[in-house]
Scaffold this active site. Structure first.
Site, PDB file in Angstrom:
ATOM      1  N   ASP A  31       0.857  -1.177   0.000  1.00 20.50           N
ATOM      2  CA  ASP A  31       0.000   0.000   0.000  1.00 20.50           C
ATOM      3  C   ASP A  31       0.899   1.234   0.000  1.00 20.50           C
ATOM      4  O   ASP A  31       2.120   1.134   0.228  1.00 20.50           O
ATOM      5  CB  ASP A  31      -0.899  -0.049   1.244  1.00 20.50           C
ATOM      6  CG  ASP A  31      -1.745   1.194   1.415  1.00 20.50           C
ATOM      7  OD1 ASP A  31      -2.346   1.637   0.428  1.00 20.50           O
ATOM      8  OD2 ASP A  31      -1.788   1.723   2.545  1.00 20.50           O
TER       9      ASP A  31
ATOM     10  N   ASP B 214      -0.264   5.206   0.986  1.00 20.36           N
ATOM     11  CA  ASP B 214      -0.529   6.147   2.083  1.00 20.36           C
ATOM     12  C   ASP B 214      -0.609   5.418   3.416  1.00 20.36           C
ATOM     13  O   ASP B 214      -1.342   4.435   3.564  1.00 20.36           O
ATOM     14  CB  ASP B 214      -1.845   6.884   1.828  1.00 20.36           C
ATOM     15  CG  ASP B 214      -1.761   7.816   0.639  1.00 20.36           C
ATOM     16  OD1 ASP B 214      -1.268   8.949   0.807  1.00 20.36           O
ATOM     17  OD2 ASP B 214      -2.172   7.407  -0.456  1.00 20.36           O
TER      18      ASP B 214
ATOM     19  N   ASP C  44      -2.184  -0.339   6.035  1.00 19.74           N
ATOM     20  CA  ASP C  44      -2.343   0.360   7.307  1.00 19.74           C
ATOM     21  C   ASP C  44      -3.775   0.579   7.768  1.00 19.74           C
ATOM     22  O   ASP C  44      -3.990   1.053   8.885  1.00 19.74           O
ATOM     23  CB  ASP C  44      -1.650   1.726   7.238  1.00 19.74           C
ATOM     24  CG  ASP C  44      -2.441   2.712   6.379  1.00 19.74           C
ATOM     25  OD1 ASP C  44      -2.684   2.410   5.193  1.00 19.74           O
ATOM     26  OD2 ASP C  44      -2.843   3.758   6.911  1.00 19.74           O
TER      27      ASP C  44
END
Length: 235
Positions: free
Chosen positions: A16, A18, A189
């Site tokens: 991922d 961000d 996240d």
């Protein structure tokens, strides 16, 4: 638990963006991309014989703007777009989202709207006291458009076409070379990453959650900086 070191000869690295490789900012364009990130990703790309990819909720064009030197594949819009090389973007034939985007702008009432090729995101990070309002607005819009669904993110609500998700994107990615036959590694996240983290854990790969919160991932690192340091240690 900190993830173990893995072999770049046997694993595929899927990440991922961000909150995983860069710190989340107040606005999508407010991020600071470390100068070392693109060289690190290109190094991993070479060491894995091309089996390194970004899998993000951002659209491909936005990621290419932030990482113009990165040479590897990008899966954007939660799986709705794929780019195997800069300048070439394939989509999965998703429905036209212009009416959805227009409705989000009409009803957002001052909340920040992030447009995407296949939908829109309603952000309330800058105004956390408007969380309930943002959710009510997003749910009302998603309910009006068949074929679209709602997905929660960090202090945001995303409206995008049904049938796309990062776990499905991963499964498709690993059906073809250079990913086919390798053990998967995925790091993310937030809630949008959980399906992919669960998928990788079930496949016996390395699933890493960045930051706190309940997760299907057995391994954790605290910050994007920790993630970059760990990735650099693989070589």
């Amino acid at each position: 638990m900190r993830p173990p070191l893995v072999s770049l000869a046997t694993h595929a690295i899927c990440l991922d963006f961000d909150g995983t490789l860069v710190d989340i900012a107040a606005t999508p364009d407010g991020i600071e991309v470390p100068e070392t990130l693109a060289p690190l990703l290109n190094h991993l790309l070479a060491e894995t014989d091309g089996a390194t990819a970004l899998i993000s909720g951002r659209d491909v064009a936005a990621l290419r703007r932030h990482l113009p030197e990165y040479k590897g594949p990008i899966i954007g819009s939660h799986g709705g777009e794929r780019s195997d090389a800069p300048g070439r973007i394939d989509t999965s034939g998703l429905p036209d989202a212009r009416a959805v985007i227009a409705e989000v702008h009409a009803l957002a009432a001052g909340l920040r709207v992030e447009e995407k090729p296949h939908g829109a995101v309603l952000h309330y990070r800058a105004e956390p006291d408007r969380a309930d309002e943002a959710e009510t607005t997003a749910r009302a819009i998603a309910a009006r458009f068949p074929g679209f669904t709602l997905q929660r993110a960090k202090m945001a609500w995303e409206i995008h076409p049904e049938g796309i998700s990062k776990d499905r994107a991963l499964a498709t990615l690993f059906e073809s070379p250079p990913f086919q036959g390798r053990l998967p590694l995925f790091a993310g996240d937030d809630t949008t990453d959980e399906p992919a983290l669960a998928h990788v854990a079930q496949k016996g790969g390395i699933a890493i959650r960045i930051g706190g919160g309940d997760s299907a991932a057995p391994y954790h690192l605290e910050t994007p900086s920790d993630m970059l340091s760990w990735l650099a240690s693989l070589s």
